[in-house]
Design a protein around this motif. Sequence first.
Motif, PDB file in Angstrom:
ATOM      1  N   TRP A  21      40.887  17.943  -6.549  1.00 39.65           N
ATOM      2  CA  TRP A  21      40.108  16.744  -6.233  1.00 39.65           C
ATOM      3  C   TRP A  21      38.608  16.999  -6.340  1.00 39.65           C
ATOM      4  O   TRP A  21      37.845  16.100  -6.682  1.00 39.65           O
ATOM      5  N   THR A  24      36.505  16.107  -9.554  1.00 40.13           N
ATOM      6  CA  THR A  24      36.057  14.756  -9.880  1.00 40.13           C
ATOM      7  C   THR A  24      35.404  14.018  -8.711  1.00 40.13           C
ATOM      8  O   THR A  24      34.708  13.035  -8.916  1.00 40.13           O
ATOM      9  N   HIS A  25      35.644  14.489  -7.481  1.00 33.58           N
ATOM     10  CA  HIS A  25      35.160  13.753  -6.318  1.00 33.58           C
ATOM     11  C   HIS A  25      34.088  14.472  -5.499  1.00 33.58           C
ATOM     12  O   HIS A  25      33.638  13.936  -4.497  1.00 33.58           O
ATOM     13  N   LEU A  27      33.966  16.962  -3.179  1.00 39.74           N
ATOM     14  CA  LEU A  27      34.264  16.980  -1.739  1.00 39.74           C
ATOM     15  C   LEU A  27      33.572  18.114  -1.000  1.00 39.74           C
ATOM     16  O   LEU A  27      33.311  18.012   0.180  1.00 39.74           O
ATOM     17  N   GLN A  89      34.956   7.043   1.952  1.00 40.14           N
ATOM     18  CA  GLN A  89      36.299   6.655   1.541  1.00 40.14           C
ATOM     19  C   GLN A  89      36.953   7.701   0.642  1.00 40.14           C
ATOM     20  O   GLN A  89      38.159   7.948   0.749  1.00 40.14           O
ATOM     21  N   LYS A  90      36.182   8.344  -0.245  1.00 38.32           N
ATOM     22  CA  LYS A  90      36.788   9.348  -1.126  1.00 38.32           C
ATOM     23  C   LYS A  90      37.367  10.506  -0.306  1.00 38.32           C
ATOM     24  O   LYS A  90      38.381  11.089  -0.680  1.00 38.32           O
ATOM     25  N   LYS A  91      36.759  10.799   0.824  1.00 37.77           N
ATOM     26  CA  LYS A  91      37.260  11.889   1.670  1.00 37.77           C
ATOM     27  C   LYS A  91      38.519  11.471   2.419  1.00 37.77           C
ATOM     28  O   LYS A  91      39.475  12.247   2.521  1.00 37.77           O
ATOM     29  N   MET A  93      40.623   9.259   1.376  1.00 38.33           N
ATOM     30  CA  MET A  93      41.665   9.173   0.346  1.00 38.33           C
ATOM     31  C   MET A  93      42.225  10.563   0.054  1.00 38.33           C
ATOM     32  O   MET A  93      43.437  10.736  -0.106  1.00 38.33           O
ATOM     33  N   PHE A  94      41.340  11.564  -0.022  1.00 45.02           N
ATOM     34  CA  PHE A  94      41.801  12.940  -0.228  1.00 45.02           C
ATOM     35  C   PHE A  94      42.682  13.390   0.937  1.00 45.02           C
ATOM     36  O   PHE A  94      43.761  13.954   0.732  1.00 45.02           O
ATOM     37  N   HIS A 111      39.246   5.619   7.685  1.00 43.92           N
ATOM     38  CA  HIS A 111      37.941   5.426   7.064  1.00 43.92           C
ATOM     39  C   HIS A 111      37.094   4.575   8.002  1.00 43.92           C
ATOM     40  O   HIS A 111      37.490   3.457   8.363  1.00 43.92           O
TER      41      HIS A 111
END
Length: 190
Positions: A21, A24-25, A27, A89-91, A93-94, A111
């Motif tokens: 992850w 691309t994200h 983290l 939100q990306k965190k 989602m991970f 979130h």
Amino acid sequence: MLIPEIDPSIFERYLALLDQWNQTHALTSLAPSDRFEELILDASILLPHLETVPAGSHVVDFGSGAGIPAIVLAILRPDLRITALDAAQKKTMFIQQVILELKLAKVEAVHGRAELIPSLHAFVGVAKAVGSPRLLASWMDRHTLPGGFFLALKSQDWINEEHPAHWSCTPHPYQLPTRGSRVVLRMDPV
């Protein structure tokens, strides 16, 4: 308290997901070679501080980021209910993906911002490298149950941060093998 027998490869699977992850994200900025010690080993330092926490208690990880310490605690204390809270939100989602792939039954990713969401009714709050003791106490004032407390993984510089007037702060120093001196800061309302 008995630590459950776990397959050590579960931490390798978490780190592999993080690596995947992270491509691309974004983290974490930690080098892959530093992640086990800085994330897994560091978070596991909280385990002795949770020995008196009864099974079924709710633990909230504030600013969970990549799920640390929430995921490590969920693996080592599967008898606890754990919420991993993060504003990104990306965190979350991970973290949700990690929960699914590692089959962590009593963990949820939320979130939101601690100061804006309804009370989470936590018995214990935890955080790694997030906010001053004063900020953490304000979150716990909003989200804690009577008798609850906070455990913060902090650097030795915590003493220079703002302290809450209505919480006691007790440092428990420890040393990571290559990453230096740290402190588990236990915070209790007074």
